[in-house]
Design a protein around this motif. Sequence first.
Motif, short mmCIF file in Angstrom:
data_model
loop_
_atom_site.label_atom_id
_atom_site.label_comp_id
_atom_site.label_asym_id
_atom_site.label_seq_id
_atom_site.Cartn_x
_atom_site.Cartn_y
_atom_site.Cartn_z
N LYS A 323 0.84 -1.19 0.00
CA LYS A 323 0.00 0.00 0.00
C LYS A 323 0.88 1.24 0.00
O LYS A 323 2.08 1.19 0.23
CB LYS A 323 -0.92 0.01 1.22
CG LYS A 323 -0.19 0.11 2.55
CD LYS A 323 -1.18 0.13 3.71
CE LYS A 323 -0.45 0.28 5.05
NZ LYS A 323 -1.40 0.32 6.18
N SER A 324 0.24 2.38 -0.27
CA SER A 324 0.98 3.64 -0.24
C SER A 324 1.22 4.06 1.21
O SER A 324 0.53 3.63 2.12
CB SER A 324 0.19 4.73 -0.98
OG SER A 324 -1.07 4.94 -0.37
N THR A 325 2.23 4.91 1.40
CA THR A 325 2.59 5.37 2.73
C THR A 325 2.56 6.89 2.76
O THR A 325 3.17 7.55 1.92
CB THR A 325 4.01 4.89 3.11
OG1 THR A 325 4.04 3.46 3.08
CG2 THR A 325 4.38 5.37 4.50
N CYS A 341 4.37 7.92 -0.53
CA CYS A 341 5.23 6.95 -1.21
C CYS A 341 4.31 5.85 -1.73
O CYS A 341 3.64 5.18 -0.94
CB CYS A 341 6.26 6.38 -0.23
SG CYS A 341 7.29 5.06 -0.92
N ASN A 342 4.23 5.69 -3.06
CA ASN A 342 3.30 4.71 -3.60
C ASN A 342 3.88 3.30 -3.53
O ASN A 342 4.99 3.08 -3.04
CB ASN A 342 2.88 5.07 -5.03
CG ASN A 342 4.02 5.03 -6.03
OD1 ASN A 342 5.05 4.38 -5.81
ND2 ASN A 342 3.86 5.71 -7.16
N ILE A 347 7.65 8.82 -4.95
CA ILE A 347 6.84 9.87 -4.34
C ILE A 347 5.74 10.30 -5.31
O ILE A 347 5.98 10.48 -6.51
CB ILE A 347 7.70 11.08 -3.96
CG1 ILE A 347 8.59 10.73 -2.77
CG2 ILE A 347 6.83 12.28 -3.59
CD1 ILE A 347 9.38 11.88 -2.22
N GLU A 348 4.55 10.45 -4.76
CA GLU A 348 3.39 10.89 -5.54
C GLU A 348 2.83 12.16 -4.91
O GLU A 348 2.56 12.20 -3.71
CB GLU A 348 2.33 9.79 -5.57
CG GLU A 348 1.13 10.11 -6.44
CD GLU A 348 0.16 8.94 -6.51
OE1 GLU A 348 0.36 8.06 -7.36
OE2 GLU A 348 -0.76 8.90 -5.68
N GLU A 364 12.57 8.15 -6.08
CA GLU A 364 12.43 6.85 -5.44
C GLU A 364 12.88 6.94 -3.98
O GLU A 364 14.00 7.36 -3.68
CB GLU A 364 13.24 5.80 -6.19
CG GLU A 364 12.73 5.55 -7.60
CD GLU A 364 13.44 4.40 -8.28
OE1 GLU A 364 14.34 3.81 -7.65
OE2 GLU A 364 13.10 4.10 -9.44
N VAL A 365 11.99 6.53 -3.09
CA VAL A 365 12.25 6.63 -1.66
C VAL A 365 13.13 5.47 -1.20
O VAL A 365 12.92 4.32 -1.59
CB VAL A 365 10.92 6.61 -0.88
CG1 VAL A 365 11.17 6.60 0.62
CG2 VAL A 365 10.05 7.80 -1.27
#
Length: 461
Positions: A323-325, A341-342, A347-348, A364-365
């Motif tokens: 899931k996204s964070t 964070c998707n 990152i979105e 990118e995380v």
Amino acid sequence: MKKAQYNSVTKILPILFSCGLIVFAASSCKKNESERALEKPDVTIQTSDKTISDWASFFPDGLMDSDGVDVPLERLEGKLVGLYFSASWCAPCHLFSPHLIEFQDQYKEHFEVVLVGRDGVKEKQLEYMKEYDMPFPTTKWANGKNTQSNNLKDKYKATSIPRLVILSSEGQLVIDNAREAIQSTPEDVAELFTNKRKLDELVAANAKILAKQANEAQIELQNKIQTYTRALQEKFPPLDEGHKTTQIAHYTFDSTADDSLEESPAFTLENTTYEDGALNLNGHYFPRDGGYRASLSLADLLYTQFSIGQEFLIREHADVASKSTTIVVGGRSFRWFGLRCNQDGKIELFLNNGRFAHTLSGAEVSLNEWNRVLTSVDLYEGVVKIWFNGKLLPEVKIPEDFILDVIASQAIERDKNFHFTNHSTSETLDGLVDDVVIYDGSLSDTEIVQEAASFGSRWSN
């Protein structure tokens, strides 16, 4: 917001409505219209020449079963289709689902159901289907999001669940909410499968209601644009050209949630702890269940021109991959701004509770490691600039007809806050936060690079 943006919205509205390009949900038929439709049934079998490509407009990302396996759209061909808005967290849904499953199984030759899942996590949606052994398909997720479910929810205004919207085999509205009928008088619904006259009368009655609502919605949207424009002019005029954007808050979380500049209020914490000189969040949503929360209210915040930065660390575990964070969210009620964070680890950016969303290229995380991000928003210029881990990313363009919903709402004053929790998806950051900085305006390319290098010490290039 540029003046041309409002002009463009006003010009295209009549065209969109006259061409039927904007579709609005209908409420259920009036009682007397439904009663007339029940009179003098005939026994003509309902047929359809609807093509698979037509259903593709409803489900552009496709359908899947409880195992996540694709289900072909041919399964819907020639049948009435029920859109079942439901979720695993909804207690009334658990009561209604067995009734719907039994009804659909009895009339499966004429009637198909599609679960329009309202769970924020794909796995929970599939687990819910398996719990009741649902024989029908559900909306498929794409790129970590259930976009088509959200679109159908907006189209049919399914703000409360459970809800069952029944469509004809041509995709026309037949019954706006058949939940009660399925439970109390299922024979009336079943009659639609063989009584073409009754079906056509219901479709015609709903078409009139839809046309009326479309006209009312056009007026409502025009009023919203006027309210939005007036609020911008009165409460959020563009900053003067000579305005020098400055930092108005810096939170270092050295065992305190106070602003180190002593200019802005402190963060309000619930259960939250400090760890290694940073704010510790445990990823749990409800404080009563031990969830950690932190929120910051800023009475002088400008929705239209602001900048916010932070350092953050997301803990790596199984849920992160599914899931996204949440990284940061602006607004409890409208979620008017946010970063997350998707599922792909990127990152979105999202605005208006995700109705505008943009995945950032090159962002990118790194999990279990510190990251640094600084975001500058300028709705008047229609751009969002983001610096992330040493790079100024390509700016994000905001559509010219974009309206930030909170500005035209009654929550315009009370939603001036930031969180590490998304109250729409019940997601809370599981990790650490440090060096949160707030600015009283947007930043130029040069300024955002300079400022990003001047705050925080956790992230290292």
